[in-house]
Design a protein around this motif. Structure first.
Motif, PDB file in Angstrom:
ATOM      1  N   THR A   1       5.136  -2.880   3.418  1.00 41.33           N
ATOM      2  CA  THR A   1       4.493  -3.989   2.690  1.00 41.33           C
ATOM      3  C   THR A   1       4.123  -3.608   1.263  1.00 41.33           C
ATOM      4  N   SER A   2       4.045  -2.306   0.964  1.00 38.56           N
ATOM      5  CA  SER A   2       3.549  -1.853  -0.351  1.00 38.56           C
ATOM      6  C   SER A   2       2.168  -2.412  -0.641  1.00 38.56           C
ATOM      7  N   SER A   3       1.380  -2.614   0.370  1.00 37.44           N
ATOM      8  CA  SER A   3       0.047  -3.158   0.114  1.00 37.44           C
ATOM      9  C   SER A   3      -0.981  -2.539   1.049  1.00 37.44           C
ATOM     10  N   SER A   4      -1.956  -1.840   0.469  1.00 39.16           N
ATOM     11  CA  SER A   4      -3.022  -1.268   1.300  1.00 39.16           C
ATOM     12  C   SER A   4      -3.836  -2.380   1.938  1.00 39.16           C
ATOM     13  N   ALA A   5      -3.960  -3.516   1.221  1.00 37.90           N
ATOM     14  CA  ALA A   5      -4.763  -4.619   1.757  1.00 37.90           C
ATOM     15  C   ALA A   5      -4.089  -5.203   2.990  1.00 37.90           C
TER      16      ALA A   5
ATOM     17  N   ASN B   1      -9.813   3.392  -3.468  1.00 36.18           N
ATOM     18  CA  ASN B   1      -9.294   4.762  -3.359  1.00 36.18           C
ATOM     19  C   ASN B   1      -7.767   4.746  -3.287  1.00 36.18           C
ATOM     20  N   MET B   2      -7.130   5.134  -4.364  1.00 37.71           N
ATOM     21  CA  MET B   2      -5.663   5.096  -4.387  1.00 37.71           C
ATOM     22  C   MET B   2      -5.127   6.400  -4.962  1.00 37.71           C
ATOM     23  N   ASP B   3      -5.071   7.406  -4.109  1.00 36.75           N
ATOM     24  CA  ASP B   3      -4.586   8.718  -4.561  1.00 36.75           C
ATOM     25  C   ASP B   3      -3.115   8.635  -4.980  1.00 36.75           C
ATOM     26  N   GLY B   4      -2.334   7.888  -4.202  1.00 32.54           N
ATOM     27  CA  GLY B   4      -0.904   7.772  -4.499  1.00 32.54           C
ATOM     28  C   GLY B   4      -0.684   7.064  -5.837  1.00 32.54           C
ATOM     29  N   THR B   5      -1.437   5.992  -6.035  1.00 36.36           N
ATOM     30  CA  THR B   5      -1.327   5.245  -7.290  1.00 36.36           C
ATOM     31  C   THR B   5      -1.706   6.130  -8.475  1.00 36.36           C
ATOM     32  N   SER B   6      -2.757   6.921  -8.300  1.00 35.85           N
ATOM     33  CA  SER B   6      -3.205   7.738  -9.443  1.00 35.85           C
ATOM     34  C   SER B   6      -2.176   8.836  -9.762  1.00 35.85           C
TER      35      SER B   6
ATOM     36  N   ALA C   1      -7.148  -0.966  -9.584  1.00 36.71           N
ATOM     37  CA  ALA C   1      -5.904  -1.594  -9.123  1.00 36.71           C
ATOM     38  C   ALA C   1      -6.123  -2.334  -7.814  1.00 36.71           C
ATOM     39  N   ALA C   2      -5.582  -3.542  -7.747  1.00 37.21           N
ATOM     40  CA  ALA C   2      -5.697  -4.298  -6.497  1.00 37.21           C
ATOM     41  C   ALA C   2      -4.740  -3.685  -5.473  1.00 37.21           C
ATOM     42  N   ALA C   3      -5.085  -3.892  -4.184  1.00 31.24           N
ATOM     43  CA  ALA C   3      -4.285  -3.258  -3.128  1.00 31.24           C
ATOM     44  C   ALA C   3      -3.079  -4.113  -2.773  1.00 31.24           C
ATOM     45  N   VAL C   4      -2.321  -4.506  -3.765  1.00 34.09           N
ATOM     46  CA  VAL C   4      -1.147  -5.366  -3.541  1.00 34.09           C
ATOM     47  C   VAL C   4       0.068  -4.744  -4.233  1.00 34.09           C
ATOM     48  N   PRO C   5       1.285  -5.184  -3.853  1.00 35.26           N
ATOM     49  CA  PRO C   5       2.465  -4.562  -4.456  1.00 35.26           C
ATOM     50  C   PRO C   5       2.475  -4.675  -5.982  1.00 35.26           C
ATOM     51  N   GLY C   6       2.826  -3.573  -6.606  1.00 35.56           N
ATOM     52  CA  GLY C   6       3.021  -3.601  -8.055  1.00 35.56           C
ATOM     53  C   GLY C   6       1.762  -3.481  -8.894  1.00 35.56           C
ATOM     54  N   ALA C   7       0.579  -3.492  -8.249  1.00 32.49           N
ATOM     55  CA  ALA C   7      -0.670  -3.486  -9.026  1.00 32.49           C
ATOM     56  C   ALA C   7      -0.795  -2.217  -9.871  1.00 32.49           C
ATOM     57  N   GLY C   8      -0.346  -1.086  -9.296  1.00 34.38           N
ATOM     58  CA  GLY C   8      -0.465   0.189 -10.012  1.00 34.38           C
ATOM     59  C   GLY C   8       0.304   0.175 -11.320  1.00 34.38           C
ATOM     60  N   LEU C   9       1.430  -0.510 -11.314  1.00 33.35           N
ATOM     61  CA  LEU C   9       2.252  -0.567 -12.523  1.00 33.35           C
ATOM     62  C   LEU C   9       1.506  -1.329 -13.623  1.00 33.35           C
TER      63      LEU C   9
ATOM     64  N   LEU D   1       8.933   3.518  -5.388  1.00 33.56           N
ATOM     65  CA  LEU D   1       7.798   4.450  -5.548  1.00 33.56           C
ATOM     66  C   LEU D   1       6.504   3.817  -5.054  1.00 33.56           C
ATOM     67  N   ASP D   2       6.390   2.487  -5.242  1.00 35.01           N
ATOM     68  CA  ASP D   2       5.200   1.768  -4.771  1.00 35.01           C
ATOM     69  C   ASP D   2       5.088   1.889  -3.245  1.00 35.01           C
ATOM     70  N   MET D   3       6.235   1.761  -2.572  1.00 33.75           N
ATOM     71  CA  MET D   3       6.234   1.863  -1.106  1.00 33.75           C
ATOM     72  C   MET D   3       5.681   3.235  -0.690  1.00 33.75           C
ATOM     73  N   CYS D   4       6.122   4.261  -1.400  1.00 36.58           N
ATOM     74  CA  CYS D   4       5.696   5.616  -1.016  1.00 36.58           C
ATOM     75  C   CYS D   4       4.248   5.881  -1.418  1.00 36.58           C
ATOM     76  N   ARG D   5       3.841   5.389  -2.608  1.00 35.51           N
ATOM     77  CA  ARG D   5       2.454   5.689  -3.009  1.00 35.51           C
ATOM     78  C   ARG D   5       1.451   4.933  -2.138  1.00 35.51           C
ATOM     79  N   THR D   6       1.881   3.753  -1.629  1.00 35.27           N
ATOM     80  CA  THR D   6       0.967   3.009  -0.755  1.00 35.27           C
ATOM     81  C   THR D   6       0.719   3.780   0.548  1.00 35.27           C
ATOM     82  N   VAL D   7       1.757   4.479   1.034  1.00 34.37           N
ATOM     83  CA  VAL D   7       1.568   5.314   2.238  1.00 34.37           C
ATOM     84  C   VAL D   7       0.490   6.355   1.958  1.00 34.37           C
ATOM     85  N   VAL D   8       0.554   6.969   0.771  1.00 42.32           N
ATOM     86  CA  VAL D   8      -0.453   7.976   0.427  1.00 42.32           C
ATOM     87  C   VAL D   8      -1.840   7.318   0.292  1.00 42.32           C
ATOM     88  N   ASN D   9      -1.881   6.139  -0.350  1.00 38.33           N
ATOM     89  CA  ASN D   9      -3.173   5.450  -0.497  1.00 38.33           C
ATOM     90  C   ASN D   9      -3.841   5.238   0.859  1.00 38.33           C
ATOM     91  N   VAL D  10      -3.049   4.743   1.809  1.00 40.83           N
ATOM     92  CA  VAL D  10      -3.601   4.423   3.132  1.00 40.83           C
ATOM     93  C   VAL D  10      -3.983   5.720   3.878  1.00 40.83           C
TER      94      VAL D  10
HETATM   95  N1  ASP Z   1       0.735  -1.098  -3.838  1.00 37.53           N
HETATM   96  C1  ASP Z   1      -0.390  -0.202  -3.943  1.00 37.53           C
HETATM   97  C2  ASP Z   1      -1.358  -0.473  -2.822  1.00 37.53           C
HETATM   98  O1  ASP Z   1      -1.501  -1.547  -2.348  1.00 37.53           O
HETATM   99  C3  ASP Z   1      -1.075  -0.298  -5.246  1.00 37.53           C
HETATM  100  C4  ASP Z   1      -0.128   0.153  -6.318  1.00 37.53           C
HETATM  101  O2  ASP Z   1       0.644  -0.669  -6.827  1.00 37.53           O
HETATM  102  O3  ASP Z   1      -0.138   1.340  -6.651  1.00 37.53           O
HETATM  103  O4  ASP Z   1      -2.027   0.425  -2.373  1.00 37.53           O
END
Ligand code: ASP
Length: 453
Positions: free
Chosen positions: A286-290, A322-327, A364-372, A399-408
């Motif tokens: 989903t690329s979304s922590s939310a 808390n978004m370690d992957g995003t950071s 950053a919101a917990a939705v796809p693409g927010a980090g960008l 990359l968003d898909m992978c960083r969201t895994v780290v965020n969660v």
């Molecule tokens: N997609 C990420 C998330 O929901 C946020 C981001 O775009 O880095 O955790």
């Protein structure tokens, strides 16, 4: 007809954009691409920038004002915020280490970097001027600049995002301190507006295949210039950049989190992974922590033995701030774009990246693409033209898909540490519970049933 998923659409658009760009440079209709295709990419980047200020303003106010139990949970709250900050700063430091050692931007030929720098010179010049004035000013001026003296002035420019974040945090805290009766309509307004803005992000992301297609075609023509072979240089640099980000993310999952789980809890990290894996899969798709939050909460409580009290406080907050992957992504991207645009990053710039990537990953919101979108802040703070997003945007979704895994996974890890510090995991994990055969659906049904008990 079967609907093609957005991820697939973006992937196809990327490939088509590259093909079109390559055809254009070899057959000499580059100017056509620049005049008629590239503008659609520019529109996409403008839409991302358009939504940035409303998004952080409203989502931060909404997120902070949810913490109405702050008084009761102040101890857990303090620990949570502290751990979230520490893990994020460590992640960014790791990312900066990787970015400086591998230096993906250096894979672009020197003359190409010079050319990119000149292309973006007008903006870079004004940034350099403002950077120069920063150098002349006092050591605490960065802090002074974060505090706005007029919020309407701040929201009028994307360069003032830190001021907007400051205002949002102050506003959110004041909301918590306001009596519930007066606060309720204000809260409803912000959470409703937040939903509307998240819809806007969805709409913009629907346009992303066209935007990515146009950006890539335009980028290749731009970068290739007179010499088509240099377009391949860009691919190489982008490949190294993507691998650097993946390396940082993999380090968090396979080294960092297992280490702290092993040191600070009685839980075996293998068990931890077994428990959290479905949430990781969902985060990836989903690329979304939310969107993943309900499953993260379910797994952490049912499989990993964290109490509802801890999970229901720590995880929603983590999904928001808390978004370690995003950071990690922001730090490596910022260094990559800066180097590609011919900027030399000083120590002050690197520290600025630590500060701004921390704040923007919080915002950053917990939705796809927010980090960008939030990367605009980091780039602005180190004086790099946000147009540099065009360089990396095509790679963002995978990359968003992978960083969201780290965020969660980061949120779940902190919830384990807090639970352990509250004496909840003193016997480790209940293996029977972990290995019980209930699938996700069954688990959800059980929780539904529990609500009626
Ligand atoms: N997609 C990420 C998330 O929901 C946020 C981001 O775009 O880095 O955790």
């Amino acid at each position: 007809m079967k609907k093609v998923s957005l991820v697939a659409q973006i992937g196809i658009a990327m490939i088509l954009g590259v093909i079109l760009g390559l055809i254009a440079i070899f057959s000499g209709f580059g100017p056509f691409i620049i005049d008629w295709i590239k503008p659609f990419g520019t529109i996409f980047v403008k839409m991302l920038k358009l939504i940035a200020i409303p998004l952080i303003l409203v989502s931060l106010i909404d997120g902070i004002s949810n913490l109405t139990d702050m008084a009761k949970l102040s101890r857990i709250g303090g620990k949570t915020v502290g751990l979230y900050l520490v893990t994020t700063v460590l992640a960014i430091t790791l990312a900066l280490g990787i970015a400086n050692v591998i230096n993906p931007g250096s894979y672009l030929a020197e003359d190409k970097r010079e050319e990119l720098r000149e292309k973006f010179a007008p903006d870079a010049l004004s940034k350099q001027e403002s950077a120069a004035s920063v150098e002349e000013s006092g050591p605490l001026d960065l802090l002074v600049d974060i505090v706005p003296d007029n919020i309407f002035g701040s929201v009028s420019s994307n360069g003032n995002m830190l001021q907007v974040i400051f205002f949002a945090i102050l506003f959110g805290i004041a909301m918590i301190m306001t009596p519930v009766k007066e606060m309720t309509p204000v809260k409803a307004f912000f959470s409703g507006t937040n939903s509307v803005i998240l819809r806007m992000v969805e709409i913009i992301m629907k346009y992303s295949p066209i935007g990515v297609f146009a950006l890539l075609a335009g980028l290749i023509v731009d970068v290739a210039g007179e010499d088509p072979s240099s377009a391949f240089g860009l691919f190489k640099a982008l490949g190294v950049y993507g691998l650097s980000v993946l390396f940082g993310l993999a380090f968090m999952i396979f080294v960092f989190y297992p280490t702290i789980i092993t040191i600070f809890t009685k839980v075996k990290y293998k068990d931890f992974f077994k428990g959290i894996f479905p949430a990781q899969l969902l985060a990836f798709s989903t690329s979304s922590s939310a969107a993943t939050l309900p499953v993260t909460m379910d797994r952490v409580q049912k499989k990993l033995g964290v109490s509802e009290e801890v999970a229901s406080f720590v995880l929603p907050m983590g999904a928001t701030i808390n978004m370690d992957g995003t950071s990690i992504h922001q730090a490596i991207s910022a260094v990559f774009i800066a180097v590609a645009f011919g900027h030399d990053l000083s120590l002050v710039d690197q520290l600025t990246i630590v500060l701004t990537a921390t704040l923007s990953s919080i915002g950053a919101a917990a939705v796809p693409g927010a980090g960008l979108i939030m990367l605009v802040i980091v780039l602005g703070a180190i004086g790099v033209d946000p147009a540099g997003l065009a360089l990396i945007i095509a790679l963002d979704r995978p990359l968003d898909m992978c960083r969201t895994v780290v965020n969660v996974t980061g949120d779940a890890t902190v919830s384990m540490l807090i639970a352990s510090s509250e004496g909840e995991l003193s016997y480790g994990i209940n293996e029977d519970q972990l290995n019980s055969e209930d699938h996700l659906e069954v688990t959800v049904k059980e929780s539904d049933i529990e609500q009626f008990r």
